[in-house]
Design an enzyme around this catalytic site. Structure first.
Site, PDB file in Angstrom:
ATOM      1  N   GLU A   1       0.132   6.856   0.931  1.00 29.51           N
ATOM      2  CA  GLU A   1      -0.130   6.397   1.757  1.00 29.51           C
ATOM      3  C   GLU A   1       0.331   6.815   3.254  1.00 29.51           C
ATOM      4  OE1 GLU A   1       4.529   4.874   2.655  1.00 29.51           O
ATOM      5  OE2 GLU A   1       4.712   5.463   0.807  1.00 29.51           O
TER       6      GLU A   1
ATOM      7  N   LYS B   1      15.251   4.955  -4.558  1.00 33.01           N
ATOM      8  CA  LYS B   1      15.815   5.576  -3.876  1.00 33.01           C
ATOM      9  C   LYS B   1      17.220   5.075  -4.490  1.00 33.01           C
ATOM     10  CE  LYS B   1      14.759   5.357   0.176  1.00 33.01           C
ATOM     11  NZ  LYS B   1      13.420   4.145   0.241  1.00 33.01           N
TER      12      LYS B   1
HETATM   13  N1  PSU Z   1      10.656   5.190   0.422  1.00 38.67           N
HETATM   14  C1  PSU Z   1      11.034   6.220   0.749  1.00 38.67           C
HETATM   15  N2  PSU Z   1      10.035   6.561   1.827  1.00 38.67           N
HETATM   16  C2  PSU Z   1       9.573   6.473   2.135  1.00 38.67           C
HETATM   17  C3  PSU Z   1       9.348   4.709   1.351  1.00 38.67           C
HETATM   18  C4  PSU Z   1      10.120   4.209   0.771  1.00 38.67           C
HETATM   19  O1  PSU Z   1      11.205   7.349  -0.207  1.00 38.67           O
HETATM   20  O2  PSU Z   1       8.273   6.259   3.375  1.00 38.67           O
HETATM   21  C5  PSU Z   1       8.582   3.579   2.188  1.00 38.67           C
HETATM   22  C6  PSU Z   1       7.867   3.027   1.716  1.00 38.67           C
HETATM   23  O3  PSU Z   1       6.021   3.347   3.006  1.00 38.67           O
HETATM   24  C7  PSU Z   1       7.337   1.688   1.140  1.00 38.67           C
HETATM   25  C8  PSU Z   1       8.619   0.957   2.202  1.00 38.67           C
HETATM   26  O4  PSU Z   1       6.362   0.915   1.182  1.00 38.67           O
HETATM   27  O5  PSU Z   1       9.454   2.788   2.935  1.00 38.67           O
HETATM   28  C9  PSU Z   1       9.477   0.580   2.373  1.00 38.67           C
HETATM   29  O6  PSU Z   1      10.231  -0.067   3.387  1.00 38.67           O
HETATM   30  P1  PSU Z   1      10.984  -1.555   3.094  1.00 38.67           P
HETATM   31  O7  PSU Z   1      12.097  -1.097   2.652  1.00 38.67           O
HETATM   32  O8  PSU Z   1      11.435  -1.524   4.315  1.00 38.67           O
HETATM   33  O9  PSU Z   1      10.111  -2.432   2.644  1.00 38.67           O
END
Ligand code: PSU
Ligand code: MN
Length: 307
Positions: A26, A159
């Site tokens: 990604e 996380k």
């Molecule tokens: N968790 C991490 N690092 C990240 C992300 C998540 O430790 O960079 C990023 C990933 O791309 C994940 C996104 O898909 O954040 C999720 O964002 P949201 O909670 O807005 O869906």
């Protein structure tokens, strides 16, 4: 003329045609999850790790409105250096119409990987259900994407800023299978475990490949096929000190609350706050766990291609 739905790099197209192993990567982790200039080094490093394993990397992003599966050097540099939007699945048609560029989240990367036929994907941490989601409704589209696309994502759990228990409950409801890779506890990103036990544990890339083949062999009843969460803990001794982790996490959650951060800004806000508040320690752990995920994904893709 409408924009092409996506463009494969020559290298990825050739690998898919010949059945060689491919791993999707990604770009949101690069654009919004890691600080410059370490992000560029990380993006190049993830690709190099896969090439060393004989696996073709397919870093995914939208450049000038076109979803790209497999980036050249300039594309990798752009996702690291340019100010880019963070795109989930719903943003793809808007980006296409406007000719805009964006980094793809796990949700959007999973969607594009599935369209291209890439079966294995490495990330750092999956998005999930945020704390307080019962009132904010903040649940990542990563979860629903995995319910609807047959892509295995290798992740160091989710996380600890998220509600881990609620995230696992939602994965169950959405019928997304979860296996621990050499662990019986769901990992919590910077820490190798969490209080949440898993039903299934696998010991080898070959076992994961067998699960993927079993999914492929399931009768097609016309419904979307789910992916797979491969929960891969940060290696022993490479995680964050638990007390330090708990201290910084509490500060980060309070700061996000005070700053009234909402929507897709929440995850990048928390990640960057934690990097600063930990004086970079969390960043090193983040890089180590992401590299470990890339290596395991490479081994799974190789085993899948070979069986
Ligand atoms: N968790 C991490 N690092 C990240 C992300 C998540 O430790 O960079 C990023 C990933 O791309 C994940 C996104 O898909 O954040 C999720 O964002 P949201 O909670 O807005 O869906
Ligand atoms: Mn969200």
């Amino acid at each position: 003329m409408p924009a092409a739905p996506f463009v494969l790099s020559d290298e990825v197209a050739e690998a898919l045609r010949t059945g060689a192993p491919v791993v999707a990567l990604e770009s949101t982790i690069i654009s919004h999850g890691l600080p410059r200039p370490r992000n560029l080094e990380a993006a190049r490093g993830f690709e190099a790790l896969l090439r060393d394993l004989g696996v073709v990397p397919a870093t995914i992003a939208v450049l000038d409105g076109v979803p790209r599966i497999g980036l050249d050097d300039d594309g990798v540099r752009r996702i690291a250096d340019e100010e880019m939007a963070k795109a989930s699945i719903r943003d793809l048609p808007i980006l296409a119409a406007l000719g805009a560029s964006a980094a793809t989240t796990v949700a959007a990367t999973t969607h594009l990987a599935a369209l291209a036929g890439v079966r294995v994907f490495a990330t750092g941490g999956l998005g999930g259900v945020h704390r307080g989601a019962a009132t904010t409704f903040d649940e990542s589209a990563d979860l629903t994407a995995l319910a609807q696309h047959p892509v295995a994502v290798v992740t160091a759990g989710v996380k600890s800023v998220l509600d881990i228990g609620a995230t696992l409950e939602r994965l169950e409801t959405l019928s997304v299978p979860v296996v621990g890779f050499r662990t019986s506890a769901f990992p919590s990103f910077w820490l190798p475990s969490s209080p949440f036990d898993l039903d299934w544990r696998v010991e080898s890339p070959e076992e994961v490949a067998a699960i993927l083949h079993a999914q492929d062999a399931a009768p097609d009843d016309g419904r979307p096929r789910p992916g797979l969460v491969v929960a891969n803990p940060v290696p022993e001794g490479e995680g964050w000190d638990r007390a330090e982790h708990d201290r910084v996490l509490a500060k980060a959650l309070a700061a996000a609350d005070a700053a009234k951060v909402r929507g897709k800004a929440v995850t990048p806000f928390l990640l960057s706050f934690i990097v600063t508040a930990s004086e970079g320690v969390s960043l090193e752990v983040n890089l180590r766990l992401a590299r470990n995920n890339v290596r395991v994904a490479g081994a799974i893709a190789s085993a899948y291609a070979a069986s």
